[in-house]
Each structure stands twice: as C-alpha cells, then as structure tokens.
Design an enzyme around this catalytic site. Structure first.
Site, short mmCIF file in Angstrom:
data_model
loop_
_atom_site.label_atom_id
_atom_site.label_comp_id
_atom_site.label_asym_id
_atom_site.label_seq_id
_atom_site.Cartn_x
_atom_site.Cartn_y
_atom_site.Cartn_z
N ASP A 13 -6.56 -3.13 1.57
CA ASP A 13 -7.10 -2.81 0.24
C ASP A 13 -8.18 -3.76 -0.28
OD1 ASP A 13 -5.10 -0.97 0.58
OD2 ASP A 13 -4.02 -1.42 -1.27
N ASP A 51 -6.49 2.02 -0.46
CA ASP A 51 -5.79 2.71 -1.54
C ASP A 51 -6.68 3.88 -1.96
OD1 ASP A 51 -3.33 2.31 -2.98
OD2 ASP A 51 -4.45 1.68 -4.76
N HIS A 53 -6.39 7.22 -4.28
CA HIS A 53 -5.61 8.07 -5.18
C HIS A 53 -6.40 9.28 -5.67
CE1 HIS A 53 -2.61 4.96 -5.31
NE2 HIS A 53 -3.37 4.09 -5.97
N HIS A 57 -3.37 10.38 -10.77
CA HIS A 57 -2.25 9.91 -9.94
C HIS A 57 -1.08 9.41 -10.79
CE1 HIS A 57 -0.21 7.18 -6.97
NE2 HIS A 57 -0.38 8.28 -6.25
N HIS A 86 -7.42 3.41 -10.85
CA HIS A 86 -8.09 2.58 -9.83
C HIS A 86 -8.15 3.34 -8.52
CE1 HIS A 86 -3.82 2.00 -9.01
NE2 HIS A 86 -4.19 1.76 -7.75
N LYS A 111 -3.97 5.63 1.80
CA LYS A 111 -2.59 5.75 1.30
C LYS A 111 -2.62 5.93 -0.20
CE LYS A 111 -2.35 0.81 0.80
NZ LYS A 111 -2.20 0.79 -0.67
N CYS A 156 0.61 -4.63 -2.31
CA CYS A 156 0.37 -3.87 -1.08
C CYS A 156 0.55 -4.69 0.18
CB CYS A 156 -0.98 -3.19 -1.15
SG CYS A 156 -0.97 -1.86 -2.38
C1 VGL Z 1 -2.25 -2.22 -5.24
C2 VGL Z 1 -1.42 -1.87 -7.34
C3 VGL Z 1 -1.72 -0.53 -7.25
C4 VGL Z 1 -2.54 -3.19 -4.15
C5 VGL Z 1 -2.57 -0.88 -5.13
O1 VGL Z 1 -3.44 -2.94 -3.32
O2 VGL Z 1 -1.86 -4.23 -4.10
N1 VGL Z 1 -1.67 -2.70 -6.33
N2 VGL Z 1 -2.31 -0.05 -6.15
ZN ZN Z 2 -2.97 1.97 -6.13
#
Ligand code: VGL
Ligand code: ZN
Length: 209
Positions: A13, A51, A53, A57, A86, A111, A156
């Site tokens: 991410d 990430d 979405h 979401h 995000h 994901k 994550c």
């Molecule tokens: C993440 C919060 C929401 C991460 C992803 O990449 O750690 N944290 N979505």
């Molecule tokens: Zn996320």
C-alpha cells in the site's frame, strides 16, 4: 543473490492517499520509498499490494450516517475502524507513489474491492474467509519466505504479516521500511501481536543480499 527463488518482497500500500498530503496520511510515509526501492533491487520476486476500494466502501465514515473518521463501528464481520474516503479505485489517491521504482514486480494484487468488506490483509478479507488468492500464487511459485515493507505498519502490514504466518510462510517485517498510523496505541499492539505470532521484526540492514 541469497534471496533467489524461494523468497519474495511484498510491498504493502505505498499509495498516494497514505502519503502526507493524501486522504489517510501515514506520518513520514514518503520517507520509506527510497529504502523500498533499494530493497527491491535485492529481490527477484516482488509483489505489490494496492488498497483499491469502490466508491461508498463500507470502511469509509462517509458511508455511514452520523459517523466520523477513526470511530469504530460493528459490521457483520466484527469491529471496523472508519476511515476518510481513501484509495478509491482508479483515482489519483489510489495510485502507487510516483517514486516507487519496482519495474521487475510481477504481480500487483488489489484488495478491499468488496464494497461490504474491508481487507487490510493482502491475503484474507476482514470476514476472515474470502481469500485474495495471494497465498496460492506464492505457493505455486515455490515461495516460502516473505519480507514485508510499506504502509501502514499497524494495519495492512501487520494483518498481511499475521495471515502470511498463518498460511505457513516465514515472515520478516522490515521495520525501517514501514511507517505506522498509530491510532490509540495500535503501533505497540501491532508489534506485540506480530512477535507473539512468530513474525520476525528486522531492519533493512538485516535483509540478506
Ligand atoms: C490501510 C486503513 C485503511 C493500510 C488501508 O494500508 O494500512 N489502513 N485502509
Ligand atoms: Zn483501505
């Protein structure tokens, strides 16, 4: 290259929304990019998690009436921290950081694509049942050891590390190539959970190669 064929680097991410200035900024998230690039050179096998979405979401506070970001609510699969919108798929915020330079990465795994279920982990969604297929991909390629880097260490990266352990991989998290959100003690809790699970916490100078 001691990291030959059975070892892979899993980059979690490193996306614009998790970089200072983005929608869900991880402090110093940008500082790890050069280190990740240097580590990447040492690995033949590199996998990138993203990430990704859909709009609206379930993990977005804006999807729930009267809820604010960083509150925790109960969803059918358990507690869910609510986040600012995000990494909405195909937006600039979801793009990988422009300086991330891993041209030999062969797989980008997205994901959090299910509108109703979050997925911090690159392996298993938050319902703990739906898999992304990543463990199967790695096993089919004979990979048994993973080095994890990226954002955020306490979300994550941690969940990916725990699931990788549970799936039978040797797992190393390269701490100086990660940064954390650190929400209500989540960083200390993440370190503890990873240690208990047998995840090896190392620094970049301990990575072979
Ligand atoms: C993440 C919060 C929401 C991460 C992803 O990449 O750690 N944290 N979505
Ligand atoms: Zn996320």
């Amino acid at each position: 290259m001691p990291n030959a064929s059975r070892t892979a680097l899993l980059v979690i991410d490193v996306q614009n929304d998790f970089i200072p200035g983005g929608q869900l900024p991880v402090p110093e998230g940008d500082l790890i990019v050069p280190l990740i690039n240097r580590l990447g050179d040492r690995f033949k096998q590199v996998i990138i998690a993203q990430d990704w979405h859909p709009p609206g979401h379930a993990s977005f506070a804006s999807s729930h009436p009267d809820r604010e970001p960083y509150e925790v609510i109960e969803l059918p699969y358990g507690p869910q921290t609510l986040w600012p919108d995000h990494c909405v798929r195909a937006t600039a915020g979801a793009e990988l950081h422009k300086d991330l330079n891993l041209p030999h990465a062969q797989l980008i795994i997205r994901k959090g694509c299910n509108p109703d279920i979050d997925s911090y982990s690159a392996f298993l969604e938050a319902d703990r049942k739906t898999t992304t297929g990543l463990a199967g991909y790695l096993k089919e390629r004979g990979i048994d050891t993973l080095y994890l880097v990226g954002l955020a260490l306490d979300f994550c990266v941690m969940f990916s590390a725990l699931d990788a352990r549970a799936a039978g991989f040797n797992v190393f998290v390269v701490l100086d190539a990660c940064r954390a959100i650190d929400l209500d003690g989540s960083l200390a809790a993440a370190i503890e959970r990873m240690q208990v699970a047998g995840v090896d916490l190392v620094s970049a100078d301990q990575v072979p190669g």
